[in-house]
Scaffold this active site. Sequence first.
Site, PDB file in Angstrom:
ATOM      1  N   ASP A 129       0.880  -1.165   0.000  1.00  0.00           N
ATOM      2  CA  ASP A 129       0.000   0.000   0.000  1.00  0.00           C
ATOM      3  C   ASP A 129       0.918   1.216   0.000  1.00  0.00           C
ATOM      4  OD1 ASP A 129      -2.205   1.732   0.271  1.00  0.00           O
ATOM      5  OD2 ASP A 129      -2.066   1.671   2.447  1.00  0.00           O
ATOM      6  N   GLU A 176      -1.240  -1.685  -4.818  1.00  0.00           N
ATOM      7  CA  GLU A 176      -2.473  -0.935  -5.018  1.00  0.00           C
ATOM      8  C   GLU A 176      -2.240   0.152  -6.061  1.00  0.00           C
ATOM      9  OE1 GLU A 176      -5.781  -0.070  -1.957  1.00  0.00           O
ATOM     10  OE2 GLU A 176      -4.379   1.597  -1.836  1.00  0.00           O
ATOM     11  N   ASP A 213      -1.917   1.038   7.545  1.00  0.00           N
ATOM     12  CA  ASP A 213      -1.223   0.898   6.261  1.00  0.00           C
ATOM     13  C   ASP A 213      -0.793  -0.539   6.012  1.00  0.00           C
ATOM     14  OD1 ASP A 213      -1.061   3.785   5.276  1.00  0.00           O
ATOM     15  OD2 ASP A 213      -0.345   3.939   7.330  1.00  0.00           O
TER      16      ASP A 213
END
Length: 164
Positions: free
Chosen positions: A8, A68, A140
């Site tokens: 991420d 992502e 996160d």
Amino acid sequence: MARVLGIDPGSRLTGWGIVEPHGPRCKVIAAGVVKAGTKKPLPERLLNIDRGLTEAIALHQPTEVAVEQIFFAKYANAAIKLGHARGVALLIAARAGLPVHEYPPALVKKTVTGRGRADKAQVARIVAAMLGLRELPGEDATDALAVALTHVQARRMKVLTQGR
């Protein structure tokens, strides 16, 4: 056996999480957050992301990477910085010779929670339940685990589709 590193990306905090599929479930290998810094210049933050993710790859030996994709950001400057952090993640994976798979944030949320607009807290709770985590590794890192789980699910669907 696949070992998936989910990332991420963020210019201040970059989450990472590694899972291995075991039958219908997944096992967490490791998860963490690279704290790139908030007051450091962008090039130094990118270097910190490089070091942190390179260390995670060296230590845990993933076989695939799931990252992502960038979402539409309200502020162009924030999107550009996110793009830089994402570029570092893609470069590290390529340098390590690992295949990279990319997933939009809405698909990650939908895969994990059933809703493409779930908030971070809901994603974290469901990821924790899916992986049997007693403690959350931070938003996160939890988001990165969600990206890894999305890839595991995508791999399973491809296997099912190919078998027909």
